[in-house]
Scaffold this active site. Structure first.
Site, PDB file in Angstrom:
ATOM      1  N   HIS A  15      13.532  70.955 -52.350  1.00 31.12           N
ATOM      2  CA  HIS A  15      12.723  71.722 -52.692  1.00 31.12           C
ATOM      3  C   HIS A  15      11.319  71.671 -52.348  1.00 31.12           C
ATOM      4  CE1 HIS A  15      15.303  71.695 -56.584  1.00 31.12           C
ATOM      5  NE2 HIS A  15      15.366  70.691 -55.885  1.00 31.12           N
ATOM      6  N   ARG A  17       9.023  74.421 -53.100  1.00 33.37           N
ATOM      7  CA  ARG A  17       8.245  75.068 -54.230  1.00 33.37           C
ATOM      8  C   ARG A  17       7.634  76.395 -53.566  1.00 33.37           C
ATOM      9  NH1 ARG A  17      10.920  72.173 -57.792  1.00 33.37           N
ATOM     10  NH2 ARG A  17      10.238  70.023 -57.826  1.00 33.37           N
ATOM     11  N   ASN A  41      15.303  77.298 -57.092  1.00 30.80           N
ATOM     12  CA  ASN A  41      14.702  77.293 -58.421  1.00 30.80           C
ATOM     13  C   ASN A  41      13.140  77.292 -58.437  1.00 30.80           C
ATOM     14  OD1 ASN A  41      14.286  74.789 -57.118  1.00 30.80           O
ATOM     15  ND2 ASN A  41      14.165  73.663 -59.219  1.00 30.80           N
ATOM     16  N   HIS A 132      24.511  72.096 -59.469  1.00 29.64           N
ATOM     17  CA  HIS A 132      23.938  71.039 -60.208  1.00 29.64           C
ATOM     18  C   HIS A 132      24.765  70.449 -61.320  1.00 29.64           C
ATOM     19  CE1 HIS A 132      20.271  68.836 -61.770  1.00 29.64           C
ATOM     20  NE2 HIS A 132      21.274  68.424 -62.561  1.00 29.64           N
ATOM     21  N   HIS A 166      23.567  66.424 -55.037  1.00 31.45           N
ATOM     22  CA  HIS A 166      23.154  65.021 -55.689  1.00 31.45           C
ATOM     23  C   HIS A 166      23.954  64.202 -56.658  1.00 31.45           C
ATOM     24  CE1 HIS A 166      21.867  67.580 -58.934  1.00 31.45           C
ATOM     25  NE2 HIS A 166      20.920  68.092 -58.274  1.00 31.45           N
ATOM     26  N   ASP A 238      16.950  66.116 -51.840  1.00 31.46           N
ATOM     27  CA  ASP A 238      16.464  66.524 -53.372  1.00 31.46           C
ATOM     28  C   ASP A 238      15.123  66.181 -53.527  1.00 31.46           C
ATOM     29  OD1 ASP A 238      16.420  67.767 -55.633  1.00 31.46           O
ATOM     30  OD2 ASP A 238      17.468  66.082 -56.908  1.00 31.46           O
ATOM     31  N   ALA A 254      10.996  66.230 -64.051  1.00 29.09           N
ATOM     32  CA  ALA A 254      12.116  65.503 -63.126  1.00 29.09           C
ATOM     33  C   ALA A 254      11.827  65.513 -61.698  1.00 29.09           C
ATOM     34  CB  ALA A 254      13.348  65.831 -63.776  1.00 29.09           C
TER      35      ALA A 254
END
Ligand code: NCD
Ligand code: ZN
Length: 337
Positions: A15, A17, A41, A132, A166, A238, A254
């Protein structure tokens, strides 16, 4: 003095961002990794070719001169054949989130059977599916309960390449070995911690992630598979940065931030178990074979000299706490070429 030189390490689940956080964390991966699968995401999710291309441009701008390839992924929705055909060569696959399962997944899938036509098209076009895999059940059982869906998909779409993202349970390790088209990523933290480290003593928000860390026997199964460089298993950190204010609060987000220390900590772990020789396949070789990719050339030398993990990474107005903050690791990255 011990050392290992890794060729083109890959992080198959990352990730980065957006905006200021992206500017802070991108170099912390791109310095040491040759490539990474970039999770889509964002808010709103990366679910058009246009959004994917523009996100890739923002990542490329943030990484400076580092040798690094972002392997882009689309956020799963009901795509048309034309959309898939147009996006196919720009991405490594499509990431499916059950609606509401984790951070920024509200736009995810509500029912798997409703989207089977998209799976069928992906299978025919050779587009990998990344999942996921958690239900909305009891937190410790969510992954286990999802395994039946993995198995159903693996059988119903035998040519669809499915990555169980994951994984955190011994049951998932077992399932991965059963189907040729099922593979998995595993994070650093799930090789090291259990639920005890998160909530067994003082609550540690910086180790709270989805899926939650499980039991000692789960960690053991994951660790064995990683140390053996199980051919179906890939490293996917992750690494999921959240601002300090979203972690040290009531209602902690999370995600565990591991990118800047991931390779050093993996070297320390593999060395401890006398398996350094398998680290190359775990952090690159397996992913290259499973995804049919040839990464950019990069050599990362690690040695067993101490590395003091900063208490936080700051910049661009951001403040993120990594795993092992303030601790000293036994291994460090000493040279990159
Ligand atoms: C991830 C995030 O923060 O985006 N969080 C996490 O706990 N792993 C999302 C995800 O991969 O589930
Ligand atoms: Zn993730």
């Amino acid at each position: 003095m011990k050392e290992i030189t890794l060729k083109s390490p890959l992080d198959m689940h990352l990730h980065l961002r957006d905006e200021e956080m992206l500017k802070l964390v991108t170099p912390l991966t791109t310095q040491t990794f040759a490539g990474a699968v970039i999770m889509p995401n964002l808010v709103p999710p990366v679910d058009t070719l246009e959004a994917l291309v523009s996100y890739r441009e923002r990542i490329t701008a943030a990484l400076g001169d580092d040798v690094f390839k972002p392997y882009m992924a689309l956020f799963f929705r009901d795509y048309s054949e034309a959309e898939l055909a147009a996006a196919k060569d720009e991405m490594i696959g499509i990431k499916l989130y059950p609606a509401g399962a984790t951070t920024n997944s509200e736009a995810g899938v509500k029912a798997l059977d409703a989207v089977e036509p998209t799976f069928k098209m992906m299978e025919e076009m050779g587009i990998p599916l990344m999942v996921h895999g958690e239900t909305h059940g009891f937190v410790m059982d969510r992954e286990k309960e999802f395994l039946a869906s993995y198995e159903y998909l693996a059988k119903k779409f035998p040519k669809l390449q499915i990555t169980m993202e994951h994984i955190t349970t011994a049951d998932a390790v077992d399932l991965m070995g059963k189907y040729e088209n099922l593979r998995a990523t595993v994070t650093l933290q799930h090789l090291i911690i259990t639920l005890d480290d998160v909530a067994g003593g003082m609550l540690n928000p910086h180790l709270f992630c989805k899926p939650i860390a499980k039991r000692p026997e789960d960690r053991e199964a994951l660790l064995q598979a990683a140390l053996d460089a199980n051919p179906s298993l890939m490293f996917g950190s992750d690494s999921a940065p959240h601002p300090l204010s979203k972690k040290e609060c009531c209602g902690c987000a999370a995600g565990v931030f591991t990118a800047p220390l991931a390779l050093a900590r993996l070297a320390q772990l593999f060395d401890k178990h006398d398996k350094l020789e398998n680290l190359q396949d775990f952090v690159s070789g397996n992913a290259q074979r499973l995804y049919g990719i040839t990464p950019l050339e990069k050599k990362v030398k690690l040695e067993n000299t101490p590395f003091e993990v900063p208490s936080a990474y700051t910049g661009h107005g951001q403040h993120v706490v990594p795993m092992h903050a303030g601790e000293t690791l036994d291994w460090s990255v000493t040279h990159i070429s």
